[in-house]
Design an enzyme around this catalytic site. Sequence first.
Site, mmCIF file in Angstrom:
data_model
loop_
_atom_site.group_PDB
_atom_site.id
_atom_site.type_symbol
_atom_site.label_atom_id
_atom_site.label_comp_id
_atom_site.label_asym_id
_atom_site.label_seq_id
_atom_site.Cartn_x
_atom_site.Cartn_y
_atom_site.Cartn_z
ATOM 1 N N SER A 1 41.782 -44.522 -30.940
ATOM 2 C CA SER A 1 41.177 -45.122 -29.736
ATOM 3 C C SER A 1 41.205 -44.128 -28.590
ATOM 4 O O SER A 1 42.100 -43.265 -28.523
ATOM 5 C CB SER A 1 41.958 -46.372 -29.330
ATOM 6 O OG SER A 1 41.490 -46.858 -28.092
ATOM 7 N N TYR B 1 50.437 -49.835 -27.012
ATOM 8 C CA TYR B 1 49.173 -49.602 -27.737
ATOM 9 C C TYR B 1 48.746 -48.148 -27.566
ATOM 10 O O TYR B 1 48.387 -47.473 -28.530
ATOM 11 C CB TYR B 1 48.092 -50.562 -27.214
ATOM 12 C CG TYR B 1 46.758 -50.445 -27.920
ATOM 13 C CD1 TYR B 1 46.583 -50.934 -29.213
ATOM 14 C CD2 TYR B 1 45.660 -49.853 -27.290
ATOM 15 C CE1 TYR B 1 45.350 -50.830 -29.859
ATOM 16 C CE2 TYR B 1 44.428 -49.749 -27.921
ATOM 17 C CZ TYR B 1 44.280 -50.239 -29.212
ATOM 18 O OH TYR B 1 43.063 -50.133 -29.848
HETATM 19 N N1 LIG Z 1 37.467 -53.290 -30.200
HETATM 20 C C1 LIG Z 1 37.668 -52.219 -29.460
HETATM 21 O O1 LIG Z 1 37.197 -52.123 -28.294
HETATM 22 C C2 LIG Z 1 38.445 -51.056 -30.010
HETATM 23 C C3 LIG Z 1 38.489 -49.880 -29.247
HETATM 24 C C4 LIG Z 1 39.195 -48.797 -29.743
HETATM 25 C C5 LIG Z 1 39.833 -48.882 -30.958
HETATM 26 N N2 LIG Z 1 39.790 -50.048 -31.673
HETATM 27 C C6 LIG Z 1 40.489 -50.086 -32.952
HETATM 28 O O2 LIG Z 1 39.583 -50.447 -33.964
HETATM 29 C C7 LIG Z 1 40.320 -51.025 -35.059
HETATM 30 C C8 LIG Z 1 39.643 -52.320 -35.495
HETATM 31 O O3 LIG Z 1 39.813 -53.263 -34.443
HETATM 32 P P1 LIG Z 1 38.697 -54.342 -34.069
HETATM 33 O O4 LIG Z 1 38.271 -54.082 -32.694
HETATM 34 O O5 LIG Z 1 37.702 -54.413 -35.145
HETATM 35 O O6 LIG Z 1 39.613 -55.661 -33.998
HETATM 36 P P2 LIG Z 1 39.818 -56.900 -34.990
HETATM 37 O O7 LIG Z 1 38.536 -57.579 -35.229
HETATM 38 O O8 LIG Z 1 40.941 -57.661 -34.379
HETATM 39 O O9 LIG Z 1 40.273 -56.236 -36.365
HETATM 40 C C9 LIG Z 1 41.585 -55.831 -36.588
HETATM 41 C C10 LIG Z 1 41.781 -55.703 -38.076
HETATM 42 O O10 LIG Z 1 43.139 -55.282 -38.293
HETATM 43 C C11 LIG Z 1 43.683 -56.060 -39.328
HETATM 44 N N3 LIG Z 1 45.141 -56.167 -39.223
HETATM 45 C C12 LIG Z 1 45.886 -56.488 -38.147
HETATM 46 N N4 LIG Z 1 47.183 -56.581 -38.498
HETATM 47 C C13 LIG Z 1 47.246 -56.297 -39.828
HETATM 48 C C14 LIG Z 1 48.296 -56.258 -40.775
HETATM 49 N N5 LIG Z 1 49.580 -56.493 -40.436
HETATM 50 N N6 LIG Z 1 48.005 -55.952 -42.059
HETATM 51 C C15 LIG Z 1 46.716 -55.700 -42.430
HETATM 52 N N7 LIG Z 1 45.690 -55.700 -41.579
HETATM 53 C C16 LIG Z 1 45.949 -56.023 -40.288
HETATM 54 C C17 LIG Z 1 43.024 -57.422 -39.150
HETATM 55 O O11 LIG Z 1 43.093 -58.138 -40.385
HETATM 56 P P3 LIG Z 1 44.048 -59.422 -40.638
HETATM 57 O O12 LIG Z 1 44.293 -60.067 -39.319
HETATM 58 O O13 LIG Z 1 43.263 -60.225 -41.591
HETATM 59 O O14 LIG Z 1 45.282 -58.842 -41.251
HETATM 60 C C18 LIG Z 1 41.601 -57.022 -38.822
HETATM 61 O O15 LIG Z 1 40.856 -56.826 -39.993
HETATM 62 C C19 LIG Z 1 41.751 -51.216 -34.560
HETATM 63 O O16 LIG Z 1 42.546 -50.154 -35.021
HETATM 64 C C20 LIG Z 1 41.604 -51.110 -33.051
HETATM 65 O O17 LIG Z 1 42.799 -50.697 -32.442
HETATM 66 C C21 LIG Z 1 39.104 -51.142 -31.230
#
Ligand SMILES: NC(=O)c1ccc[n+]([C@@H]2O[C@H](COP(=O)([O-])OP(=O)(O)OC[C@H]3O[C@@H](n4cnc5c(N)ncnc54)[C@H](OP(=O)(O)O)[C@@H]3O)[C@@H](O)[C@H]2O)c1
Length: 250
Positions: free
Chosen positions: A142, A155
């Site tokens: 990120s 984070y």
């Molecule tokens: N959205 C943004 O603006 C943004 C910006 C920068 C970086 N990111 C990064 O992008 C990545 C994806 O995030 P997203 O935005 O798509 O959010 P999201 O929809 O909340 O997805 C998060 C994913 O992580 C999985 N996860 C969380 N805890 C877990 C665990 N203990 N074991 C296995 N899987 C786990 C969740 O699956 P389950 O809950 O089913 O386990 C879900 O599939 C993350 O690393 C986030 O930090 C997001």
Amino acid sequence: MSLVFRRAIVVGASSGIGAEIARQLDADGCAVALLGRREDELNKVAAAITSSGRGSAIVKKHDVTHTDTVPALLDELVKQLGGLDLLVYASGIMFTPGEGEYDFAQDRAQIEVNLIGGMAWTNPVCAMFEAQRSGTIVGISSIAGERGRRTFPGYSTSKAAFTTWLEGLRNKASRYGVNVVTVKPGFVDTPMTTAIERKPMVIPASKAAELILSAAKGGGSPSVFVPGQWWLVAMILRHIPSFLFRKLSI
Ligand SMILES: NC(=O)c1ccc[n+]([C@@H]2O[C@H](COP(=O)([O-])OP(=O)(O)OC[C@H]3O[C@@H](n4cnc5c(N)ncnc54)[C@H](OP(=O)(O)O)[C@@H]3O)[C@@H](O)[C@H]2O)c1
């Protein structure tokens, strides 16, 4: 160069960016294994893939904090897929403490999911890819990891460490044909950011997935901001002196 992915594992495929990456991989003709804790959500992503008529997805309920289960699960999935070209580590959690709030349990959980889980998956996959002299690892870090942020110290620490880890892997394994891709998104519209009110330059998860896969297919072990404009923001952020940065509300 344009790499073609035929067999992929997406860790964190139940929602947001990971789910979109899985859908787009399927659209490209790639067999995908979907991992995460919420089996019902994984099944929905798999059902969309099946109904597309192109292929079917493997669904595995998996908690990335159970790191001891990774080697056997990886072996099982590689057998089922018939090999592996791509690992995407998208699992992540974000905790934004309120003013005056300090919570070690939440900070620890973020390190366990965002960093340790990523290390547990990328270590054996990198060894496999080094031995086969090919393969792509995509780690979703990120822009939050560019500086220590008052809005989410835990984070931003987890993402800074994951970025550094991926750079180390790239420096270790790219000479053996392994493509290690660091992805630093800005704001992406996913369940993780639903509660955030101000999201400048926000993009949909589908656009983020498209940009991420395009960077991965290009080869050359890139480190990319998604979308690319965040590079300029990162440059500015990095150069704000600490005594000024602490006065900002970001
Ligand atoms: N959205 C943004 O603006 C943004 C910006 C920068 C970086 N990111 C990064 O992008 C990545 C994806 O995030 P997203 O935005 O798509 O959010 P999201 O929809 O909340 O997805 C998060 C994913 O992580 C999985 N996860 C969380 N805890 C877990 C665990 N203990 N074991 C296995 N899987 C786990 C969740 O699956 P389950 O809950 O089913 O386990 C879900 O599939 C993350 O690393 C986030 O930090 C997001």
